[in-house]
Write an enzyme that holds these catalytic residues in place. Structure first.
Site, PDB file in Angstrom:
ATOM      1  CG  ASP A  73      -1.151  -4.213  -4.042  1.00  0.00           C
ATOM      2  OD1 ASP A  73      -2.281  -4.479  -4.446  1.00  0.00           O
ATOM      3  OD2 ASP A  73      -0.864  -3.154  -3.468  1.00  0.00           O
TER       4      ASP A  73
ATOM      5  CG  HIS B 139       2.283  -1.434  -6.672  1.00  0.00           C
ATOM      6  ND1 HIS B 139       3.295  -2.188  -6.132  1.00  0.00           N
ATOM      7  CD2 HIS B 139       1.376  -1.298  -5.702  1.00  0.00           C
ATOM      8  CE1 HIS B 139       2.993  -2.493  -4.893  1.00  0.00           C
ATOM      9  NE2 HIS B 139       1.837  -1.972  -4.596  1.00  0.00           N
TER      10      HIS B 139
ATOM     11  CG  HIS C   2       2.283  -5.051  -0.066  1.00  0.00           C
ATOM     12  ND1 HIS C   2       3.050  -5.366  -1.153  1.00  0.00           N
ATOM     13  CD2 HIS C   2       1.500  -4.006  -0.446  1.00  0.00           C
ATOM     14  CE1 HIS C   2       2.734  -4.566  -2.158  1.00  0.00           C
ATOM     15  NE2 HIS C   2       1.811  -3.731  -1.761  1.00  0.00           N
TER      16      HIS C   2
ATOM     17  CG  ASP D 235       1.291  -0.086  -1.027  1.00  0.00           C
ATOM     18  OD1 ASP D 235       1.665  -0.875  -1.905  1.00  0.00           O
ATOM     19  OD2 ASP D 235       0.202  -0.180  -0.445  1.00  0.00           O
TER      20      ASP D 235
HETATM   21 ZN   LIG Z   1       0.691  -2.248  -2.849  1.00  0.00          ZN
END
Ligand SMILES: [Zn+2]
Length: 1025
Positions: A372, A577, A260, A262
């Site tokens: 997430d 997000h 993951h 970001d």
């Molecule tokens: Zn995230």
């Protein structure tokens, strides 16, 4: 077979085994101490420091100066490039040789001008394999470059992870040397670790745990760390245990590599590009060595970055996508927030994402992937289905603070009834490490035991990137089919969902939104980002409508395909997000606001060009015309400038999706503004009559024709209130239930109400309140002729710390539910606190409006850039500003502008046109210069007010064809006519990816196209001009 005596002492046996592999105790004589053999220093190490993130080719040409291990460099966000010359000793023939590299920061190894591997201590990657087995003929002298980013996997928070970054942190390399790596020791250590974990995880209640205990104990007996020849006996004992198989009914865990990343969070967008490079090149490296390894990877934007910055790596990725090991998932441009983006923005996330994946990899993703994100809109199932996706994976609802979500595998049914097969990995993580604990949790936590016998386990370091390691793969490989544990398949999402689908008879259904009972401050934090998002969504809408109309006029208008795509992609990126929710550091906020500025600047030019192209040569002139991008006729007061630049007002009437010139129209009833004897001000426009107190609150709001008062007895509307806003940890994210106990009205008047516009077309008053010695509110309350709502144009000077500003309207309505606008529709949430599911929604999100109605009367609260609401009993509250200090220490400080409006109405909100009014508030009529007397015209309209024409754009890859998107907004089944004056030759129904449905031509009648809608249905049409 066992060395006796084995006494009944579980604890000593277990701890004996643990000490045998400890990296702290007894390393002089235990197995761990044998992991590395000989070592040898580097020939030379030199460095070059850069404040910018520069490409390899540029870095390699710089002057490198000698570097001494332990020397510090920095500060945060800089990059230190190292040139490493090394010479492998010839007598290491036959050995596995590593470059051991322990440093702060995140590093990338470059070899022969190509990125080859990431190195991060936090991600358990501290060695680069130079050779698996040194041969005489291979080069012993090697030059490597190490690009070291001065930030950790999680940025550089000062004191805690989410604190604002420390800009002055120093970094160092603690170890850089060549070592002989004993692979056989590593393999045996992994056997030991897994068996010890089985003992611990299965506990004292499972006999299988004791079998693991005696196995591992005997392995210690058999293994002499100083004699490599003794390892095989211990290994074969472990192998015997691992290969004792499961029964057929055992749960199957689908292990998928994941990382993951970001797209921006505690680090800026620019660093994410390098995080992708480091993480993905490492994953590719693992694929080369482990043909069974599969890696799931989302976010088209990140692929696009890698394609631009690491073209060599990108072609390797394309190769492994073909092989089915590198698996693009999600189908969206970024993993966007699931609440705040508009319906059309969500469609564009999928359109840009799926088109990218199709172009680069020849496939559309089959799963939506959003592990997430802070809640999921009830319209997502329909948007997924329209984008070729029928499966969804997340795990974030495991973060709920109040209620435990009851399912892991279920059908999620959206607002319109669309269903998607949904899976929450029961391990409640997207960053597992392939440990026994992960597997046991996956089975134990599964809330659909007996209904679903397959689950996902996503392994690999995440959030800041990093991804899977060889060790994680080795762990999973050992227990693929081991009695006492679930079966483990190295798997892909397609296989998991196919298994779940094949055996779905007992699965439950969850209807409506997936509301996250946490992070509810993210509807309000970083108000400028929210405003940028709303305004840019509006602007792009208008550019597309105007450009489509200009195109349909057949003149030499070039639809700005490329520029619009660039602007959309910037907007979509900011919907990531941790950006649009406001949970990012200040550097990211600055980038995001700059992107909105770019959209406004470039988009403003595109809109002007398109609007000008709507007029023929003869129609150009110096008079005012007005462009209406919305699909209904609008009668509104607008602000003008005459030829001398003097401001003035006009009441205009503009047809649906069309143009009209400004005429001097007089209102049926002018606005009156009167100061009363007690100093309050009475404002009226024939529809509404309100009394404004000296402090700006509303003493009364009267709906004239219905003779109904909207404000609760003895209460005041437009009441500003402040709350203490100190969450438990996640500062920018969370507003806690207990903040409601700290309510304080804002009452101190600096400037009492005074008249600004005395009536006629517009009446308005203004006032100023003091929030504290640092913060003030100045507001203009505006009532326009013929307008059914009162506008509050607000300016706040905001310099607070951990405070929350809201505005309240206690209204004379009783209803157990309030209604909130969401993407392409609306939904209801309770106004009471009966159950924990009800009170956990003390702060909720909505888009342009919320409404509280009883039969035949209600009040709507509209806004132009806010998303946080609460309606408790009869008090409607709009959340305005927060003052969080982490991860951005300056979040929301400064000047804010926003507008909200209050609209009492009879009938239902649907019949009262609340939805249309909220659109009108958000989409300003656009002024154009034209010849006087230009005949008004309308390009498109819809016969039923329940149906909203949301989007008009040029079709992707089809010059001269348009896509129009409509949705049913009332929650009703209707048949309506789409009327148009455009030269449409042919029309087809299409999906959200604009693929025509050959079974569904849209029949064109002389009146237009007849369309059928079910509640909240989205319909897209492809119109060939
Ligand atoms: Zn995230």
């Amino acid at each position: 077979m066992y060395h006796q005596p084995v006494l009944k002492n579980r604890r000593t046996l277990l701890e004996r085994a643990e000490k045998f592999i400890s990296d702290i105790y007894f390393t002089d004589c235990n197995l761990r101490g044998r992991l590395y053999g000989d070592s040898c220093p580097l020939e030379s190490i030199t460095s070059f420091l850069s404040c910018k993130r520069i490409p390899f080719t540029e870095a390699a040409q710089q002057n490198f100066s000698p570097y001494k291990i332990g020397d510090t460099f920095g500060p945060t966000w800089w990059t230190c490039w190292f040139k490493v010359n090394l010479k492998i000793p010839v007598n290491w023939r036959g050995k596995e040789v590593h470059l051991l590299w322990e440093s702060d920061g995140e590093a990338m190894v470059w070899r022969d001008e190509q990125p080859v591997q990431g190195l991060t201590k936090e991600g358990e990657k501290t060695s680069y394999i130079l050779t698996d087995c040194l041969k005489d003929e291979e080069p012993h002298s090697v030059t490597l470059y190490v690009e070291l980013a001065c930030n950790g996997l999680f940025g550089a928070g000062q004191g805690s992870m989410i604190a604002a970054p420390d800009p002055n942190r120093k970094y160092s390399v603690q170890k850089a040397e060549l070592v002989v790596f004993n692979r056989d020791v590593r393999e045996l250590l992994t056997d030991f670790e897994m068996l010890i974990d089985i003992v611990k995880q299965l506990g004292e209640g499972e006999q299988r745990g004791y079998q693991a205990l005696f196995t591992v104990n005997e392995m210690v007996n058999l293994c002499d760390p100083t004699k490599a020849s003794s390892y095989s006996k211990a290994r074969s004992l472990a192998h015997k245990f691992f290969s004792q198989q499961n029964g057929q009914s055992q749960h199957t865990v689908h292990a998928m590599g994941h990382c993951h990343i970001d797209s921006a969070w505690l680090w800026p967008y620019e660093e994410t590009i390098r995080k992708c490079g480091r993480s993905w090149v490492t994953a590719i490296h693992l694929m080369e060595k482990n043909p069974e390894f599969m890696f799931t990877c989302s976010q088209a934007q990140q692929f696009q970055w890698v394609k631009t910055w690491y073209p060599g790596l990108f072609s390797q990725i394309q190769h492994y996508v073909k092989k089915g090991q590198f698996i693009p998932v999600g189908g969206t441009w970024v993993e966007m927030d699931g609440n705040l983006p508009s319906g059309e923005s969500m469609v564009r996330q999928f359109l840009e994402g799926q088109r990218f994946f199709h172009k680069e990899f020849g496939l559309h993703c089959k799963e939506f992937w959003l592990p997430d994100t802070f809640g999921y809109s009830a319209q997502l199932p329909q948007i997924m289905q329209g984008s070729g996706i029928s499966r969804f994976l997340t795990q974030k609802l495991s973060w709920n603070l109040v209620n435990v979500f009851p399912h892991n595998t279920f059908f999620w049914e959206g607002l319109d009834g669309s269903q998607v097969l949904t899976h929450f990995p029961p391990g409640n993580s997207y960053g597992m490490e392939g440990k026994v604990e992960d597997l046991v949790n996956t089975v134990k936590n599964n809330k659909d035991k007996g209904r679903a016998n397959h689950s996902a386990a996503l392994f690999g370091f995440g959030d800041g990137g990093g991804g899977p390691t060889q060790l994680m793969l080795d762990r999973l490989q050992r227990v693929q089919d081991t009695d006492g544990l679930p079966k483990v398949w190295m798997s892909a999402p397609d296989r998991l969902f196919s298994e779940l689908q094949a055996d779905s008879a007992l699965l439950c259904t969850w209807t409506g939104e997936l509301f996250l009972e946490l992070h509810n401050g993210t509807y309000t934090t970083q108000a400028q980002i929210k405003r940028g998002n709303r305004q840019c969504e509006t602007l792009l809408h208008d550019i597309e409508v105007a450009s489509s109309l200009a195109l349909s006029r057949g003149e030499a208008f070039e639809y700005p395909v490329k520029q619009l795509q660039e602007l959309w992609r910037l907007l979509l990126l900011n919907q990531f997000h941790d950006v649009i929710p406001g949970s990012c550091i200040e550097m990211v906020v600055e980038d995001a606001l700059r992107y909105y500025e770019d959209i406004r600047r470039v988009g403003g030019g595109l809109l002007d060009d398109a609007c000008r192209a709507l007029l023929s040569k003869e129609q150009k002139g110096d008079a005012h015309a007005v462009f209406n991008s919305l699909p209904w006729e609008r009668n509104e007061v607008i602000q003008l400038q005459d030829t001398a630049g003097q401001p003035g007002l006009a009441l205009v009437s503009v047809p649906s999706v069309g143009l009209a010139t400004v005429k001097n129209t007089q209102p049926v009833a002018p606005v009156s503004v009167t100061v009363q004897a007690d100093g309050t001000v009475l404002m009226a426009n024939g529809i509404l009559q309100t009394i404004v107190n000296k402090n700006g609150s509303l003493a009364s709001l009267h709906l004239v024709n219905a003779n109904r008062e909207a404000i609760s007895d003895g209460c005041h509307g437009n009441q500003f209130v402040m709350f203490d806003d100190v969450p438990l940890y996640w500062d920018a994210w969370d507003v806690m239930d207990y903040h409601l106990q700290t309510r304080k009205p804002v009452l101190e008047v600096v400037q009492p109400v005074q008249i600004v516009s005395s009536g006629g077309l517009r009446g308005s008053v203004s006032f100023t309140l003091r929030i504290s010695d640092k913060s003030t509110i100045t507001q203009e309350i505006v009532l326009d002729a013929m307008c059914p709502y009162i506008k509050f144009n607000t300016q706040v000077e905001w310099a607070e710390s951990h405070k929350f500003l809201k505005v309240e309207f206690p209204v004379r309505v009783r209803s157990p539910n309030a209604t909130y606008e969401i993407q392409f529709g609306h939904l209801q949430r309770p106004t009471h606190r009966n159950t924990s599911w009800d009170w956990a929604r003390f702060e909720v999100w909505g888009h342009k409006w919320a409404d509280l109605s009883e039969h035949n009367f209600g009040v709507a609260l509209l806004n132009d850039c806010k998303y946080g609401y609460s309606v408790h009993r009869n008090i409607m509250t709009l959340s305005l500003l927060r003052a969080a200090k982490a991860p951005d220490a300056n979040a929301d400080m400064g000047t804010h502008h926003f507008t909200y409006a209050i609209m009492p109405h009879t009938g239902s909100f649907q019949d009262a046109s609340v939805i249309q009014c909220a659109y009108n508030l958000n989409f300003p009529l656009r002024l154009i210069r034209s010849a006087p007397g230009t005949v008004p015209w309308s390009a498109l309209s819809v016969s039923d007010p329940a149906v909203i024409l949301e989007t008009v754009k040029q079709a992707e890859d089809r010059k001269g064809s348009l896509v129009v998107r409509l949705y049913e907004s009332h929650g009703s089944s209707v048949t309506t006519m789409l009327r148009f004056t455009l030269p449409v030759r042919e029309a087809w129904h299409c999906d959200l990816l604009e693929r025509p449905d050959p079974t569904q031509p849209a029949h064109i009648t002389p009146d237009g196209i007849i369309l059928n809608f079910s509640p909240f249905q989205i319909v897209s049409l492809l119109l060939h001009l």
